[in-house]
Motif scaffolding. Structure first.
Motif, PDB file in Angstrom:
ATOM      1  N   ALA A  66       0.835  -1.196   0.000  1.00  0.00           N
ATOM      2  CA  ALA A  66       0.000   0.000   0.000  1.00  0.00           C
ATOM      3  C   ALA A  66       0.874   1.252   0.000  1.00  0.00           C
ATOM      4  O   ALA A  66       1.929   1.291   0.642  1.00  0.00           O
ATOM      5  CB  ALA A  66      -0.919  -0.001   1.221  1.00  0.00           C
ATOM      6  N   LEU A  67       0.442   2.275  -0.702  1.00  0.00           N
ATOM      7  CA  LEU A  67       1.282   3.451  -0.920  1.00  0.00           C
ATOM      8  C   LEU A  67       1.577   4.241   0.346  1.00  0.00           C
ATOM      9  O   LEU A  67       2.610   4.909   0.429  1.00  0.00           O
ATOM     10  CB  LEU A  67       0.608   4.372  -1.946  1.00  0.00           C
ATOM     11  CG  LEU A  67       0.341   3.768  -3.325  1.00  0.00           C
ATOM     12  CD1 LEU A  67      -0.242   4.823  -4.249  1.00  0.00           C
ATOM     13  CD2 LEU A  67       1.612   3.173  -3.927  1.00  0.00           C
ATOM     14  N   HIS A  68       0.688   4.157   1.346  1.00  0.00           N
ATOM     15  CA  HIS A  68       0.930   4.942   2.558  1.00  0.00           C
ATOM     16  C   HIS A  68       2.182   4.473   3.306  1.00  0.00           C
ATOM     17  O   HIS A  68       2.683   5.182   4.179  1.00  0.00           O
ATOM     18  CB  HIS A  68      -0.279   4.877   3.496  1.00  0.00           C
ATOM     19  CG  HIS A  68      -0.480   3.535   4.140  1.00  0.00           C
ATOM     20  ND1 HIS A  68      -1.289   2.558   3.604  1.00  0.00           N
ATOM     21  CD2 HIS A  68       0.045   2.994   5.272  1.00  0.00           C
ATOM     22  CE1 HIS A  68      -1.266   1.489   4.373  1.00  0.00           C
ATOM     23  NE2 HIS A  68      -0.456   1.718   5.387  1.00  0.00           N
ATOM     24  N   ALA A  69       2.687   3.301   2.953  1.00  0.00           N
ATOM     25  CA  ALA A  69       3.849   2.761   3.667  1.00  0.00           C
ATOM     26  C   ALA A  69       5.149   3.458   3.284  1.00  0.00           C
ATOM     27  O   ALA A  69       6.145   3.342   4.004  1.00  0.00           O
ATOM     28  CB  ALA A  69       3.975   1.264   3.395  1.00  0.00           C
ATOM     29  N   VAL A  99      17.916   4.758  -9.179  1.00  0.00           N
ATOM     30  CA  VAL A  99      18.253   3.825  -8.105  1.00  0.00           C
ATOM     31  C   VAL A  99      18.512   4.601  -6.820  1.00  0.00           C
ATOM     32  O   VAL A  99      19.071   5.698  -6.835  1.00  0.00           O
ATOM     33  CB  VAL A  99      19.480   2.955  -8.454  1.00  0.00           C
ATOM     34  CG1 VAL A  99      19.159   2.019  -9.598  1.00  0.00           C
ATOM     35  CG2 VAL A  99      20.696   3.812  -8.786  1.00  0.00           C
ATOM     36  N   GLY A 100      18.099   4.006  -5.714  1.00  0.00           N
ATOM     37  CA  GLY A 100      18.324   4.598  -4.403  1.00  0.00           C
ATOM     38  C   GLY A 100      18.462   3.494  -3.379  1.00  0.00           C
ATOM     39  O   GLY A 100      18.703   2.329  -3.712  1.00  0.00           O
ATOM     40  N   VAL A 101      18.276   3.861  -2.127  1.00  0.00           N
ATOM     41  CA  VAL A 101      18.428   2.884  -1.047  1.00  0.00           C
ATOM     42  C   VAL A 101      17.361   3.160   0.016  1.00  0.00           C
ATOM     43  O   VAL A 101      16.942   4.300   0.216  1.00  0.00           O
ATOM     44  CB  VAL A 101      19.850   2.955  -0.442  1.00  0.00           C
ATOM     45  CG1 VAL A 101      20.104   4.300   0.241  1.00  0.00           C
ATOM     46  CG2 VAL A 101      20.112   1.802   0.519  1.00  0.00           C
ATOM     47  N   GLY A 102      16.926   2.093   0.658  1.00  0.00           N
ATOM     48  CA  GLY A 102      15.896   2.241   1.679  1.00  0.00           C
ATOM     49  C   GLY A 102      15.964   1.107   2.679  1.00  0.00           C
ATOM     50  O   GLY A 102      16.860   0.259   2.632  1.00  0.00           O
ATOM     51  N   SER A 103      14.994   1.105   3.577  1.00  0.00           N
ATOM     52  CA  SER A 103      14.897   0.061   4.598  1.00  0.00           C
ATOM     53  C   SER A 103      13.463  -0.447   4.636  1.00  0.00           C
ATOM     54  O   SER A 103      12.531   0.303   4.936  1.00  0.00           O
ATOM     55  CB  SER A 103      15.287   0.610   5.978  1.00  0.00           C
ATOM     56  OG  SER A 103      15.120  -0.371   6.984  1.00  0.00           O
ATOM     57  N   ASP A 104      13.306  -1.714   4.305  1.00  0.00           N
ATOM     58  CA  ASP A 104      12.003  -2.375   4.390  1.00  0.00           C
ATOM     59  C   ASP A 104      11.820  -2.802   5.841  1.00  0.00           C
ATOM     60  O   ASP A 104      12.177  -3.912   6.230  1.00  0.00           O
ATOM     61  CB  ASP A 104      11.978  -3.580   3.442  1.00  0.00           C
ATOM     62  CG  ASP A 104      10.762  -4.464   3.650  1.00  0.00           C
ATOM     63  OD1 ASP A 104       9.776  -3.988   4.235  1.00  0.00           O
ATOM     64  OD2 ASP A 104      10.805  -5.628   3.225  1.00  0.00           O
ATOM     65  N   HIS A 105      11.283  -1.891   6.660  1.00  0.00           N
ATOM     66  CA  HIS A 105      11.113  -2.224   8.078  1.00  0.00           C
ATOM     67  C   HIS A 105       9.968  -3.225   8.216  1.00  0.00           C
ATOM     68  O   HIS A 105       8.904  -3.058   7.607  1.00  0.00           O
ATOM     69  CB  HIS A 105      10.831  -0.971   8.906  1.00  0.00           C
ATOM     70  CG  HIS A 105      11.223  -1.142  10.336  1.00  0.00           C
ATOM     71  ND1 HIS A 105      12.525  -0.960  10.778  1.00  0.00           N
ATOM     72  CD2 HIS A 105      10.515  -1.539  11.414  1.00  0.00           C
ATOM     73  CE1 HIS A 105      12.584  -1.209  12.067  1.00  0.00           C
ATOM     74  NE2 HIS A 105      11.378  -1.563  12.478  1.00  0.00           N
ATOM     75  N   THR A 106      10.205  -4.273   8.992  1.00  0.00           N
ATOM     76  CA  THR A 106       9.295  -5.416   8.999  1.00  0.00           C
ATOM     77  C   THR A 106       8.911  -5.820  10.413  1.00  0.00           C
ATOM     78  O   THR A 106       9.754  -5.866  11.312  1.00  0.00           O
ATOM     79  CB  THR A 106       9.957  -6.612   8.283  1.00  0.00           C
ATOM     80  OG1 THR A 106      10.280  -6.232   6.942  1.00  0.00           O
ATOM     81  CG2 THR A 106       9.021  -7.804   8.238  1.00  0.00           C
ATOM     82  N   ASP A 107       7.643  -6.127  10.596  1.00  0.00           N
ATOM     83  CA  ASP A 107       7.113  -6.628  11.863  1.00  0.00           C
ATOM     84  C   ASP A 107       7.358  -8.126  11.925  1.00  0.00           C
ATOM     85  O   ASP A 107       6.689  -8.910  11.246  1.00  0.00           O
ATOM     86  CB  ASP A 107       5.618  -6.314  11.952  1.00  0.00           C
ATOM     87  CG  ASP A 107       5.026  -6.647  13.312  1.00  0.00           C
ATOM     88  OD1 ASP A 107       5.389  -7.692  13.877  1.00  0.00           O
ATOM     89  OD2 ASP A 107       4.202  -5.859  13.794  1.00  0.00           O
ATOM     90  N   VAL A 113       3.008 -15.091  11.093  1.00  0.00           N
ATOM     91  CA  VAL A 113       1.645 -15.423  10.702  1.00  0.00           C
ATOM     92  C   VAL A 113       1.425 -15.169   9.213  1.00  0.00           C
ATOM     93  O   VAL A 113       0.807 -15.975   8.513  1.00  0.00           O
ATOM     94  CB  VAL A 113       0.623 -14.599  11.528  1.00  0.00           C
ATOM     95  CG1 VAL A 113      -0.801 -14.919  11.087  1.00  0.00           C
ATOM     96  CG2 VAL A 113       0.811 -14.852  13.003  1.00  0.00           C
ATOM     97  N   SER A 114       1.969 -14.044   8.705  1.00  0.00           N
ATOM     98  CA  SER A 114       1.752 -13.678   7.315  1.00  0.00           C
ATOM     99  C   SER A 114       2.850 -12.736   6.854  1.00  0.00           C
ATOM    100  O   SER A 114       2.972 -11.626   7.389  1.00  0.00           O
ATOM    101  CB  SER A 114       0.389 -12.993   7.140  1.00  0.00           C
ATOM    102  OG  SER A 114       0.284 -12.382   5.867  1.00  0.00           O
ATOM    103  N   ILE A 115       3.645 -13.159   5.873  1.00  0.00           N
ATOM    104  CA  ILE A 115       4.673 -12.268   5.337  1.00  0.00           C
ATOM    105  C   ILE A 115       4.034 -11.082   4.618  1.00  0.00           C
ATOM    106  O   ILE A 115       4.411  -9.931   4.881  1.00  0.00           O
ATOM    107  CB  ILE A 115       5.657 -13.023   4.424  1.00  0.00           C
ATOM    108  CG1 ILE A 115       6.457 -14.033   5.247  1.00  0.00           C
ATOM    109  CG2 ILE A 115       6.595 -12.053   3.728  1.00  0.00           C
ATOM    110  CD1 ILE A 115       7.467 -14.838   4.447  1.00  0.00           C
ATOM    111  N   GLN A 120       2.812  -4.906   5.290  1.00  0.00           N
ATOM    112  CA  GLN A 120       1.897  -3.773   5.376  1.00  0.00           C
ATOM    113  C   GLN A 120       1.904  -3.130   6.758  1.00  0.00           C
ATOM    114  O   GLN A 120       1.442  -1.999   6.925  1.00  0.00           O
ATOM    115  CB  GLN A 120       0.468  -4.232   5.066  1.00  0.00           C
ATOM    116  CG  GLN A 120       0.295  -4.922   3.738  1.00  0.00           C
ATOM    117  CD  GLN A 120       0.446  -3.986   2.546  1.00  0.00           C
ATOM    118  OE1 GLN A 120       0.338  -2.777   2.683  1.00  0.00           O
ATOM    119  NE2 GLN A 120       0.709  -4.535   1.374  1.00  0.00           N
ATOM    120  N   ALA A 121       2.438  -3.845   7.757  1.00  0.00           N
ATOM    121  CA  ALA A 121       2.333  -3.384   9.141  1.00  0.00           C
ATOM    122  C   ALA A 121       3.331  -2.296   9.488  1.00  0.00           C
ATOM    123  O   ALA A 121       3.117  -1.541  10.442  1.00  0.00           O
ATOM    124  CB  ALA A 121       2.512  -4.569  10.092  1.00  0.00           C
TER     125      ALA A 121
END
Length: 247
Positions: A66-69, A99-107, A113-115, A120-121
Motif C-alpha cells: 500500500a502506498l501509505h507505507a 536507483v536509491g536505497v531504503g529500509s524495508d522495516h518489517t514486523d 503469521v503472514s509475510i 503492510q504493518a
C-alpha cells in the motif's frame, strides 16, 4: 491514488536537482538474488524466528505494498518490539529508471503469521536522494549497502548479490498484470545480517556507497513502539489470546 515524494536527483558529475517522484504502485521483493544460494542464509535467519518462506512460489517473491507505507519520516510507529529494518536497493521508474536505497522495516511477530501482512504493518523507509541508473549501469556492481541498528553494524552487502535493476523491471512486468509504464517503486529484497540473526532496536541507519567515486546516499530513522504508551493493564494483546498466539 498516488503518493508524492520530494527527492534530490544526483548525477554522476556531482550536479543535483530537486524533483517530485509520483508512485502509483509499490512492490517489495523477496529472495531477489542472482544466485539462489545467496538467499539461503537469510531464509535460515528468519526461519529461526518461526517465519515461513513460500518456497513453492518462484523467486523473487513479490509483495504489493500500500502506498501509505512509503516514507522519509524521522520516526516509524510500530506496535511490537519485534521489528527490524532491511537495507535494500530501491528502484523508481519515472522518466527513466532511478536507483536509491531504503529500509524495508518489517514486523517480525506478524511475519510468523503472514509475510504479506507483515509488509503492510510497518513503513518502507527511503532515502530522498536517487541516482540515474543509466549513468552508472557499467559501475553498478561495485556499489555496497550497509545498515546499523543502535550503532552496531547490522548488514554489509554488495549490490552484485542482487538481480540487476533492469532485470528486476523485466521480471516485474512479466509476473504482475498491472505494472504501470512509469511512476512505480520497487524495494529489491535483502540478504543475511553480519551475525546471521535478526536484529531489533530503536535507531536504524542505512546507506549505499559507490566506491569508485566515494558517493554515498542514505538516511536514518527511529522506531517508536506506540503500544507501550498504553498503561499496563489496559493494553490489548498484539495477538488474540483465544487463538493461542498471545505475545
Amino acid at each position: 491514488m498516488s503518493h508524492k515524494l520530494n527527492v534530490t536527483i544526483e548525477g554522476a558529475d556531482g550536479a543535483s536537482r530537486d524533483a517530485e517522484f509520483v508512485t502509483t504502485r509499490m512492490y517489495n521483493l523477496g529472495s531477489a538474488t542472482r544466485d539462489p544460494e545467496t538467499a539461503v542464509a537469510h531464509q535460515q535467519e528468519v526461519a529461526k524466528s518461526g517465519i515461513y518462506i513460500a518456497f513453492d512460489v518462484p523467486a523473487p517473491r513479490i509483495y504489493p505494498i500500500a502506498l501509505h507505507a512509503l516514507t522519509t519520516d524521522e520516526e516509524l510507529f510500530v506496535q511490537t518490539h519485534r521489528t527490524s529494518g532491511e537495507v535494500e536497493i530501491v528502484l523508481h521508474m519515472a522518466d527513466q529508471l532511478y536507483v536509491g536505497v531504503g529500509s524495508d522495516h518489517t514486523d517480525r511477530a506478524m511475519e510468523t503469521v503472514s509475510i504479506p501482512g507483515s509488509k503492510q504493518a510497518c513503513a518502507n523507509h527511503v532515502a530522498p536522494v536517487f541516482w540515474p541508473y543509466e549513468e552508472m549501469r557499467d559501475s553498478w556492481d561495485s556499489c555496497v549497502m550497509r545498515s546499523w541498528v543502535d550503532g552496531r553494524l547490522y548488514q554489509d552487502v554488495g549490490v552484485a548479490a542482487f538481480i540487476r535493476p533492469e532485470d528486476i523491471i523485466t521480471m516485474l512486468r512479466e509476473r504482475v498484470s498491472n505494472v504501470p509504464e512509469r511512476d512505480f517503486t520497487v524495494f529489491c529484497g535483502t540478504i543475511v545480517s553480519v551475525d546471521k540473526a535478526l536484529g531489533y532496536g530503536a535507531d536504524w541507519k542505512y546507506e549505499m556507497e559507490e566506491p569508485a567515486t566515494g558517493r554515498r546516499i542514505g538516511s536514518s530513522y527511529q522506531v517508536v513502539d506506540i503500544l507501550t504508551e498504553v498503561n499496563p493493564g489496559f493494553r490489548v494483546p498484539f495477538f488474540n489470546p483465544q487463538k493461542g498466539n498471545a505475545a
